[in-house]
Structure formats: structure tokens, C-alpha cells
Design an enzyme around this catalytic site. Structure first.
Site, PDB file in Angstrom:
ATOM      1  N   LYS A 181      12.544   0.203  -2.916  1.00  0.00           N
ATOM      2  CA  LYS A 181      12.326  -1.239  -2.773  1.00  0.00           C
ATOM      3  C   LYS A 181      10.823  -1.454  -2.668  1.00  0.00           C
ATOM      4  O   LYS A 181      10.202  -1.174  -1.641  1.00  0.00           O
ATOM      5  CB  LYS A 181      13.001  -1.782  -1.500  1.00  0.00           C
ATOM      6  CG  LYS A 181      12.995  -3.297  -1.479  1.00  0.00           C
ATOM      7  CD  LYS A 181      12.775  -3.920  -0.111  1.00  0.00           C
ATOM      8  CE  LYS A 181      11.347  -4.086   0.272  1.00  0.00           C
ATOM      9  NZ  LYS A 181      10.538  -5.027  -0.498  1.00  0.00           N
ATOM     10  N   GLU A 256       4.163   6.046   7.055  1.00  0.00           N
ATOM     11  CA  GLU A 256       2.701   6.019   6.959  1.00  0.00           C
ATOM     12  C   GLU A 256       2.290   4.586   7.254  1.00  0.00           C
ATOM     13  O   GLU A 256       2.710   3.665   6.553  1.00  0.00           O
ATOM     14  CB  GLU A 256       2.237   6.427   5.557  1.00  0.00           C
ATOM     15  CG  GLU A 256       2.339   7.911   5.294  1.00  0.00           C
ATOM     16  CD  GLU A 256       1.633   8.770   6.328  1.00  0.00           C
ATOM     17  OE1 GLU A 256       0.631   8.321   6.921  1.00  0.00           O
ATOM     18  OE2 GLU A 256       2.100   9.904   6.555  1.00  0.00           O
ATOM     19  N   CYS A 290      -5.120   1.691   3.988  1.00  0.00           N
ATOM     20  CA  CYS A 290      -4.926   2.184   5.351  1.00  0.00           C
ATOM     21  C   CYS A 290      -6.033   3.162   5.716  1.00  0.00           C
ATOM     22  O   CYS A 290      -6.272   3.422   6.888  1.00  0.00           O
ATOM     23  CB  CYS A 290      -3.557   2.813   5.513  1.00  0.00           C
ATOM     24  SG  CYS A 290      -3.244   4.116   4.351  1.00  0.00           S
ATOM     25  N   GLU A 391      -6.003  -3.300  13.258  1.00  0.00           N
ATOM     26  CA  GLU A 391      -6.199  -3.157  11.809  1.00  0.00           C
ATOM     27  C   GLU A 391      -6.338  -4.552  11.197  1.00  0.00           C
ATOM     28  O   GLU A 391      -5.450  -5.393  11.342  1.00  0.00           O
ATOM     29  CB  GLU A 391      -5.003  -2.438  11.188  1.00  0.00           C
ATOM     30  CG  GLU A 391      -5.177  -2.201   9.705  1.00  0.00           C
ATOM     31  CD  GLU A 391      -4.057  -1.376   9.079  1.00  0.00           C
ATOM     32  OE1 GLU A 391      -2.886  -1.754   9.245  1.00  0.00           O
ATOM     33  OE2 GLU A 391      -4.365  -0.364   8.425  1.00  0.00           O
TER      34      GLU A 391
HETATM   35  N1  LIG Z   1      -0.521   1.450   5.747  1.00  0.00           N
HETATM   36  C1  LIG Z   1      -0.654   0.714   4.654  1.00  0.00           C
HETATM   37  O1  LIG Z   1      -0.999   1.231   3.617  1.00  0.00           O
HETATM   38  C2  LIG Z   1      -0.315  -0.726   4.705  1.00  0.00           C
HETATM   39  C3  LIG Z   1      -0.482  -1.442   5.872  1.00  0.00           C
HETATM   40  N2  LIG Z   1      -0.174  -2.767   5.876  1.00  0.00           N
HETATM   41  C4  LIG Z   1      -0.436  -3.503   7.129  1.00  0.00           C
HETATM   42  O2  LIG Z   1       0.601  -4.442   7.331  1.00  0.00           O
HETATM   43  C5  LIG Z   1       0.079  -5.763   7.411  1.00  0.00           C
HETATM   44  C6  LIG Z   1       1.091  -6.731   6.847  1.00  0.00           C
HETATM   45  O3  LIG Z   1       1.357  -6.455   5.471  1.00  0.00           O
HETATM   46  P1  LIG Z   1       2.842  -6.628   4.918  1.00  0.00           P
HETATM   47  O4  LIG Z   1       2.878  -6.644   3.449  1.00  0.00           O
HETATM   48  O5  LIG Z   1       3.428  -7.814   5.586  1.00  0.00           O
HETATM   49  O6  LIG Z   1       3.494  -5.242   5.401  1.00  0.00           O
HETATM   50  P2  LIG Z   1       5.014  -4.904   5.648  1.00  0.00           P
HETATM   51  O7  LIG Z   1       5.090  -3.719   6.529  1.00  0.00           O
HETATM   52  O8  LIG Z   1       5.744  -6.128   6.025  1.00  0.00           O
HETATM   53  O9  LIG Z   1       5.524  -4.504   4.165  1.00  0.00           O
HETATM   54  C7  LIG Z   1       5.625  -3.189   3.681  1.00  0.00           C
HETATM   55  C8  LIG Z   1       6.981  -3.002   2.991  1.00  0.00           C
HETATM   56  O10 LIG Z   1       8.026  -3.163   3.949  1.00  0.00           O
HETATM   57  C9  LIG Z   1       8.955  -4.159   3.507  1.00  0.00           C
HETATM   58  N3  LIG Z   1       9.530  -4.848   4.672  1.00  0.00           N
HETATM   59  C10 LIG Z   1       9.078  -5.983   5.262  1.00  0.00           C
HETATM   60  N4  LIG Z   1       9.882  -6.319   6.291  1.00  0.00           N
HETATM   61  C11 LIG Z   1      10.858  -5.374   6.354  1.00  0.00           C
HETATM   62  C12 LIG Z   1      11.967  -5.154   7.201  1.00  0.00           C
HETATM   63  N5  LIG Z   1      12.237  -5.974   8.219  1.00  0.00           N
HETATM   64  N6  LIG Z   1      12.733  -4.079   6.980  1.00  0.00           N
HETATM   65  C13 LIG Z   1      12.437  -3.223   5.999  1.00  0.00           C
HETATM   66  N7  LIG Z   1      11.416  -3.370   5.143  1.00  0.00           N
HETATM   67  C14 LIG Z   1      10.628  -4.435   5.320  1.00  0.00           C
HETATM   68  C15 LIG Z   1       8.132  -5.053   2.617  1.00  0.00           C
HETATM   69  O11 LIG Z   1       8.956  -5.805   1.761  1.00  0.00           O
HETATM   70  C16 LIG Z   1       7.271  -4.036   1.890  1.00  0.00           C
HETATM   71  O12 LIG Z   1       8.012  -3.431   0.857  1.00  0.00           O
HETATM   72  C17 LIG Z   1      -1.242  -5.687   6.677  1.00  0.00           C
HETATM   73  O13 LIG Z   1      -2.117  -6.664   7.090  1.00  0.00           O
HETATM   74  C18 LIG Z   1      -1.712  -4.311   7.038  1.00  0.00           C
HETATM   75  O14 LIG Z   1      -2.337  -4.331   8.319  1.00  0.00           O
HETATM   76  C19 LIG Z   1       0.323  -3.394   4.761  1.00  0.00           C
HETATM   77  C20 LIG Z   1       0.499  -2.726   3.591  1.00  0.00           C
HETATM   78  C21 LIG Z   1       0.147  -1.337   3.470  1.00  0.00           C
HETATM   79  O1  LIG Z   2      -7.280   6.127   0.340  1.00  0.00           O
HETATM   80  C1  LIG Z   2      -6.394   6.277  -0.496  1.00  0.00           C
HETATM   81  O2  LIG Z   2      -6.615   6.672  -1.635  1.00  0.00           O
HETATM   82  C2  LIG Z   2      -4.958   6.036  -0.131  1.00  0.00           C
HETATM   83  C3  LIG Z   2      -4.816   4.973   0.895  1.00  0.00           C
HETATM   84  C4  LIG Z   2      -3.412   4.685   1.228  1.00  0.00           C
HETATM   85  O3  LIG Z   2      -2.557   5.509   1.139  1.00  0.00           O
HETATM   86  C5  LIG Z   2      -3.026   3.354   1.705  1.00  0.00           C
HETATM   87  O4  LIG Z   2      -3.875   2.498   1.887  1.00  0.00           O
HETATM   88  O5  LIG Z   2      -1.818   3.135   1.894  1.00  0.00           O
END
Ligand SMILES: NC(=O)C1=CN([C@@H]2O[C@H](COP(=O)(O)OP(=O)(O)OC[C@H]3O[C@@H](n4cnc5c(N)ncnc54)[C@H](O)[C@@H]3O)[C@@H](O)[C@H]2O)C=CC1
Ligand SMILES: O=C(O)CCC(=O)C(=O)O
Length: 489
Positions: A181, A256, A290, A391
Site C-alpha cells: 500500500k 523505519e 528521514c 522531526e
Molecule cells: N521516515 C520517513 O521516511 C518518513 C517520515 N515521515 C514523517 O511523518 C510525518 C507525516 O507524514 P505522513 O505522510 O502523514 O506519514 P504517515 O506515517 O501517515 O504515512 C506513511 C504511510 O503510512 C500510511 N498510513 C497512514 N495512516 C495509517 C494508519 N492509520 N494505518 C496504517 N497505515 C497508515 C500512509 O498512507 C502512508 O502509506 C512527516 O512530516 C514526517 O515527519 C513521513 C514520511 C516518511
Molecule cells: O537518505 C536516503 O537515501 C534514504 C532516506 C530514507 O530512507 C527516507 O527518508 O525514508
């Protein structure tokens, strides 16, 4: 294309080797963050029934897929890699249009996706166990690896090609089948990646994609009885919620999540290198990684010089549509993300940090049509401020001044996160203390905090991950279970 354009494409779910519309007959819209009125396309807003079909077909395909030899499985990846390579411009353009990162960055990420597929194609031919001497001299004892079964994959929008592939490719090569998903913001880019696997002839049911709301499909992924493991990248809140359900069901999970990554600039650093890496690590992808640099901890003697050089470079950054030549930094992915970043900038000011550069939406008339924000630099940031602890996921750098390297390391470690960390120094003793004492999964010396290599383990300490590692051969730990085999003739 605009909202009135009738040629817009509606993307379908991919279930049991076929493209199908959701039973809900509802779609979501993917907009271009560089021009919020431009529609990129539509994706399915699926139901739990749609997900059930995907999970059931993944289950039905799993045993037969598992039984194919590693090189046969790998051949599908090699074909898919070549197809993705042929389509690199189209996939990268879609990625830029859906999430905003510049076209060169999107192309680089798509090329990374090609390399991931090729790397894991070879993985099916590598050893996957150990022979262990038995205390019984007449017996043979060894370990082998069994797939987990059907793996659910939930991915974010910030790496819409690389993250789905670095989760799906190892899952598949070790004999699992998958249901993915993707984030709704980048559902179309993901559909284009799945199309490459489909066109490579991957057997029906082995890969399935269901798009829709996280609160519906994301939750189904962890609750469905056919799902044996879940791999997630995204926010801490959602990750932990999924982990709770996974624990209660007794299934494997891998998370992650966030980072608050520091870079330390020591008195003896090559300052030009440190500036370049701070900008690249902190502001590329508009800070939405991230692994992005967010805390910049600089030793006293070089603080002023470093700040001057940094600001000079930040001033040169061009903000605009990532598809336009000459743009260095694109928009944020969505209005929600823009508001989050602008809120944090206000919080920083209210907390008493000094705004050195940026902090607003750019003033050009073009900027009004997209989710743009200026690259932003604060100084006088103290460790207890929210902009030093939480973050932000945007192009915001927090400068923090320290006297000693010991103080710098303590400050760098003063975080609930521990994903990635960098130091800029020319002294071997500084490098050694950093390697030893920095609590982060990725410890980088004279290199930016972002940018991971697909053949090496990736993951964080503390709240950044569930303590497992992705990518490289480390992926085997999550996507397989070890069997200890004892044979006596
Ligand atoms: N570690 C990383 O690479 C990422 C971190 N983030 C962090 O999260 C914050 C919010 O971004 P979002 O897009 O809202 O992240 P999110 O954690 O809501 O979304 C990530 C994934 O989880 C899914 N998701 C959302 N709610 C869910 C639920 N209740 N159950 C299962 N899956 C669910 C989303 O549809 C998407 O596919 C960002 O500002 C950032 O701080 C966001 C994206 C990537
Ligand atoms: O730094 C990268 O190339 C990967 C970063 C990453 O995995 C993320 O932001 O979710």
C-alpha cells in the site's frame, strides 16, 4: 494537465496479476505540489474487500513462488530492472510531479531502483545458511532460511521508487509474496514501478498493490489473517500503532521512522566540504528525508566562518518547479507538510531562536501556486527547543554552538532519535570518538547524513526504527525465519 482535462489517467489496483478498479468505484486525486491545480492522475480509494482479494491472491501464489530457484526469481528482477531503466524519464517525471523533488533527484532515485532490482536478482544465488558442527559426530547440522509468507508493505511518499523496491525486492527473492500500500501522494509513481514487474512477467499473485487511505488499507495490512509480516516506513505515530497490532497478532514487523540527524563541524574540519554536505544533507528533497541533516553543531573557533560560508551558499539556492532546469529545491509534498514546516518555523521564533535566513513562502508570483517554502536557517538554537528535538521534515537547519567535541557529541546524542549522524573533522582521534560514541545506525565521517547505499544495512537506533535493518544482506533477517536442520542417517 488541469482538473478539466479529460485525458487524465485513472490508475488501478494490481491484484492477482490484473489491473482492477476498486469495488468502491471511488478514486483519489494526485496533485502536483509545484502547481496545486494540476492533477497528475487518479488512484483507487480501495475497500477492505479489495485488500482481502489481494491478500488472498498473495497467499495462493506464495508456495509456488517460494519453490522457484533463486536464479529464476532473479531473472524477473533483471527484466523488470531493464524495463524500469527504459522508462526512467517517465517514472522520474511522474515522481517529480507527484512529490516535488527535482527531476535530477527523481532520476537518480529511479536509477537507484534499477540497481536495487539488479542487486537482489543476485541475492537468490548467494548462500543463506551455515553448517554448524554437531556434538553428534554422525549428524549433519545446518541452518536454512524459510520465507515469512505473505508480507504487507506500507510506504511513504518521500522515496516513491526506492523504498517500495528496497522492501519488495528482498521480500520476493527470499520467497515471500507481497501486498503493497503506497502513500496516496505518490500512488501513481508506485503503480508505474509495479507495471515494470508486471511487464517483466512476474507470476500472478506474487506482487499485489492496493491504493487507498492509510486508516483503511494500512490498518487492514496489519490485521488481515493472511499477512505474516509487515514492513513500514513513515511517521512514528503510525509505525507504533501498526507495531501494537502486529505484536498482538504475533506477526513479524519492521519499522523505519523518524530522525533528528546531527552534523558536527569540528574546529579542524574542511569547512567548504562541511558546508556543501550540510546543504545537500539538509535541503535536498526539500529536507523531506528521514536521514536529512537538521541539527548543525559547530565548534566555537570555526562557528562564524562556517555560518558565513553556509549562508552564502543557502542564498544561492533556487526554489521552484522541480521539472524546470535550474531549480535546486522543489516544493514540499503537500499543503499539510507546508503548514507543518511553517508552524515549526513560528515555533522556532517563539522559542527564541534567531532566524538567519528564509522562514517564509518565497515571494515570487509562481510560488503562490505551489507548496513552496524558503530554505531556512536558525541560530542560537538550544537543545531543549522543539525545533532541536522534533522531526520537522522540511528545509530547516538549526545551528548550535559548542566549545568542545565532547559537548558536541553529548548534544548530538541528546535526542530520542538515532538514525544518521555526521562529523566533519580531519583528526583521526575525533573520528574514532565519533564512531565509538555516536548513538546512530548510520555514522558518517566527512560525508552528509543522507544518502544510503543499497548494499549496506540501513536503519536506526532508539526511536528511529524497530531496531531491525533493511537493505543489503541485512534484509534477510526480517524477510526470512531461520530453520536449524539436524540430519542423522
Ligand atoms: N521516515 C520517513 O521516511 C518518513 C517520515 N515521515 C514523517 O511523518 C510525518 C507525516 O507524514 P505522513 O505522510 O502523514 O506519514 P504517515 O506515517 O501517515 O504515512 C506513511 C504511510 O503510512 C500510511 N498510513 C497512514 N495512516 C495509517 C494508519 N492509520 N494505518 C496504517 N497505515 C497508515 C500512509 O498512507 C502512508 O502509506 C512527516 O512530516 C514526517 O515527519 C513521513 C514520511 C516518511
Ligand atoms: O537518505 C536516503 O537515501 C534514504 C532516506 C530514507 O530512507 C527516507 O527518508 O525514508
Amino acid at each position: 494537465m488541469t482538473a478539466t482535462d479529460v485525458k487524465l489517467k485513472t490508475y488501478l489496483n494490481y491484484i492477482n496479476g490484473e489491473w482492477s478498479a476498486s469495488e468502491t468505484e471511488e478514486t483519489g486525486t494526485s496533485y502536483n505540489p509545484a502547481n496545486k491545480d494540476e492533477i497528475v492522475g487518479f488512484y483507487q480509494l480501495s475497500s477492505s474487500n479489495d485488500f482481502d482479494q489481494a491478500a488472498t491472491s498473495a497467499r495462493a501464489a506464495q508456495k509456488e513462488w517460494q519453490k522457484l530457484s533463486g536464479n529464476v526469481k532473479g531473472d524477473y528482477f533483471l527484466k523488470a530492472a531493464s524495463i524500469l531503466e527504459e522508462r526512467i524519464d517517465d517514472v522520474a517525471t511522474t515522481m517529480t510531479k507527484e512529490m516535488g523533488k527535482t527531476f535530477p533527484e527523481a532520476k537518480g532515485e529511479t536509477a537507484r531502483g534499477v540497481a536495487i532490482l539488479r542487486y537482489y536478482a543476485g541475492e537468490g544465488m548467494r548462500s543463506n545458511g551455515d553448517v554448524i558442527p554437531s556434538s553428534d559426530s554422525g549428524a549433519l547440522m545446518f541452518t536454512s532460511r524459510a520465507p515469512v509468507g505473505v508480507v504487507g508493505i506500507v510506504t511513504p511518499w518521500n522515496f516513491p521508487v526506492a523504498i517500495p523496491l528496497w522492501k519488495m525486492a528482498p521480500a520476493l527473492i527470499y520467497g515471500n509474496t507481497v501486498v503493497i500500500k503506497p502513500a496516496s501522494e505518490t500512488a501513481i509513481t508506485c503503480a508505474k514501478v509495479i507495471e515494470c514487474l508486471h511487464d517483466a512477467g512476474i507470476p500472478s499473485g506474487v506482487v499485489n498493490m492496493v491504493t487507498g487511505k492509510g486508516s483503511v488499507i494500512g490498518q487492514d495490512i496489519v490485521e488481515h489473517p493472511e499477512i505474516n509480516g509487515i514492513s513500514f516506513t513513515g511517521s512514528n505515530a503510525v509505525g507504533k500503532q501498526l507495531a501494537h497490532t502486529a505484536v498482538s497478532r504475533g506477526i513479524k514487523y519492521q519499522l523505519e521512522m523518524g530522525g533528528k540527524n546531527p552534523v558536527i563541524v569540528a574546529n579542524d574540519a574542511n569547512l567548504d566540504l562541511a558546508v556543501e554536505a550540510t546543504i545537500s544533507g539538509g535541503l535536498k528533497s526539500t529536507g523531506q528525508k528521514c536521514t536529512a541533516t537538521s541539527r548543525v553543531i559547530v565548534q566555537n573557533d570555526v562557528y562564524d566562518k562556517f555560518k558565513e560560508k553556509l549562508l552564502k551558499k543557502v542564498e544561492e539556492i533556487t526554489v521552484g518547479d522541480g521539472l524546470e532546469e535550474g531549480t535546486w529545491m522543489g516544493p514540499l509534498v503537500s499543503e499539510k507538510q507546508l503548514n507543518t514546516v511553517l508552524d515549526y518555523i513560528e515555533i522556532g521564533k517563539e522559542e527564541g531562536a534567531k532566524l538567519l535566513f528564509g522562514g517564509n513562502k518565497p515571494s515570487s508570483s509562481n510560488a503562490a501556486i505551489g507548496h513552496y517554502v524558503e530554505p531556512t536557517v536558525f541560530e542560537d538554537v538550544s537543545p531543549n527547543m522543539r525545533i532541536a528535538r522534533e522531526e520537522i521534515f522540511g528545509p530547516v537547519l538549526a545551528l548550535m554552538k559548542v566549545d568542545t567535541l565532547e559537548e558536541a557529541l553529548n548534544m548530538a546524542n541528546d535526542s530520542e532519535y538515532g538514525l544518521s549522524a555526521s562529523i566533519f573533522t580531519t583528526k583521526i582521534s575525533n573520528m574514532l570518538s565519533f564512531m565509538e560514541d555516536m548513538d546512530a545506525g548510520m555514522v558518517r565521517i566527512n560525508a552528509e547524513s543522507a544518502g544510503v547505499e543499497l548494499q549496506a544495512p540501513f536503519g536506526g537506533m532508539k526511536q528511529s526504527s524497530s531496531h531491525s535493518r533493511e537493505q543489503g544482506r541485512a534484509a534477510m533477517e526480517f524477510y526470512t525465519n531461520t530453520k536449524t536442520v539436524f540430519v542423522k542417517g
